[in-house]
Motif scaffolding. Structure first.
Motif, PDB file in Angstrom:
ATOM      1  N   TYR A  17       0.821  -1.216   0.000  1.00  0.00           N
ATOM      2  CA  TYR A  17       0.000   0.000   0.000  1.00  0.00           C
ATOM      3  C   TYR A  17       0.856   1.268   0.000  1.00  0.00           C
ATOM      4  CZ  TYR A  17       0.827   0.308   5.085  1.00  0.00           C
ATOM      5  OH  TYR A  17       1.397   0.409   6.334  1.00  0.00           O
ATOM      6  N   TRP A  18       2.132   1.172   0.405  1.00  0.00           N
ATOM      7  CA  TRP A  18       3.004   2.348   0.438  1.00  0.00           C
ATOM      8  C   TRP A  18       3.847   2.479  -0.833  1.00  0.00           C
ATOM      9  CZ3 TRP A  18       3.709  -2.079   3.268  1.00  0.00           C
ATOM     10  CH2 TRP A  18       4.883  -2.788   3.053  1.00  0.00           C
ATOM     11  N   LYS A  22       5.226   5.688   5.965  1.00  0.00           N
ATOM     12  CA  LYS A  22       5.096   4.398   6.639  1.00  0.00           C
ATOM     13  C   LYS A  22       6.040   4.313   7.833  1.00  0.00           C
ATOM     14  CE  LYS A  22       5.122  -0.600   5.890  1.00  0.00           C
ATOM     15  NZ  LYS A  22       6.023  -0.930   7.010  1.00  0.00           N
ATOM     16  N   GLU A  24      -2.409   3.156   7.479  1.00  0.00           N
ATOM     17  CA  GLU A  24      -2.509   2.619   6.117  1.00  0.00           C
ATOM     18  C   GLU A  24      -3.550   3.386   5.309  1.00  0.00           C
ATOM     19  OE1 GLU A  24      -3.826  -1.496   3.793  1.00  0.00           O
ATOM     20  OE2 GLU A  24      -3.138  -1.615   5.884  1.00  0.00           O
TER      21      GLU A  24
END
Length: 297
Positions: free
Chosen positions: A7-8, A31, A37
């Motif tokens: 997700y990063w 992060k 998130e």
């Protein structure tokens, strides 16, 4: 098929390789700073949209380029949406500036829209009574969830992440992991403890198991909690929709009405900035006095 994308990280091929590398450095920094998130995912979506539509290279980007894109984007958008996009762009450009990927800050403070701060939505004493009455006909699990939300002020995601081991029924406390993975200890009511104990007696599992499970024996997710709360609001005949954050706001206003100071409420709710909590002090004095009299006599 499961999406294995981190997700990063951005994998948008419409963004140049070099810009995408810088973008992913920025997301990794978020992060490592323990940003949620959901926040990183939201920022990724915003920045991918900007970089796909504004095709000027980062090193050549000017304030005029950004303002032109922003003006077109903001045409049919709410002020809060525009403010969110500006905050995200500003954060990214500040990162680029500090890492020498850009020479000048291309966002101007005067572009930020002036947004009037609205009061949190919370239940009045009469609405709260109707909700509690309607909740009595629900399953023991759902009653436990509702009582926990209203008496602890926890966020929905925090409740989803609780395990049985995080709860101490005797002391009526719970270990909660909040935003930025910060640990705090919150409290819940006697009635909540009684119903939680009743619910846990229906369970046969390890202490490491999630506190709340769905009917398939899996951890109850945010969507499941949202549905329980929404359905309860309809059952109680509320004029407004009931969602978990209304429970959180109701907790704060009730605590303030009982005479709790803002620092204590901030600790219970996991507010890093006391100014976030101060908004509850702006609720009309008449409402607070009536709430106090109803609770304390």
């Amino acid at each position: 098929m499961k999406d294995n994308r981190k997700y990063w990280e951005s994998s948008n091929e419409n963004i140049s390789i070099e810009t995408r590398r810088i973008l992913n450095e920025y997301f990794l920094s978020l992060k490592l700073a323990n940003k949620a998130e959901a926040t990183i995912t939201k920022y990724r979506r915003i920045l991918e949209k900007f970089l796909c539509e504004c095709l000027v290279p980062l090193e050549s980007l000017t304030s005029e380029d950004v303002l032109k894109w922003l003006t077109e984007f903001a045409e049919d958008k709410k002020e809060r949406t525009v403010d969110l996009y500006l905050s995200c762009l500003s954060s990214f450009f500040q990162f680029c500036l500090s890492e020498d990927y850009m020479e000048n800050m291309v966002i101007k403070k005067r572009w930020r829209p002036k947004i009037s701060q609205t009061l949190p939505k919370y239940l009045t004493e009469e609405e709260y009574a109707r909700v509690r009455l309607a909740a009595e006909s629900l399953s023991v699990r759902d009653r436990a969830i509702i009582l926990f939300l209203f008496s602890s002020g926890c966020r929905r995601g925090e409740v989803c992440n609780l395990s049985i081991a995080d709860i101490t029924l005797k002391k009526r406390t719970a270990k909660v992991i909040g935003k930025g993975k910060k640990v705090r200890y919150i409290h819940f009511s006697i009635m909540c403890a009684i119903v939680l104990k009743e619910y846990l007696q229906t369970r046969d599992c390890e202490e490491t198991a999630p506190l709340f499970m769905n009917r398939f024996g899996k951890p109850l997710g945010p969507g499941g909690i949202l549905k329980i709360i929404n359905d309860l609001g309809k059952k109680a005949g509320l004029n407004q929709s009931l969602h978990p954050h209304v429970c959180r706001h109701t907790f704060a206003t009730n605590m303030l009405a009982r005479g709790a100071d803002l620092a204590f409420i901030a600790d219970e709710m996991g507010h890093a900035d006391l100014n976030t909590t101060r908004i509850y002090a702006r609720i009309p004095t008449e409402d607070m006095i009536i709430a106090y009299q109803n609770k304390m006599g």
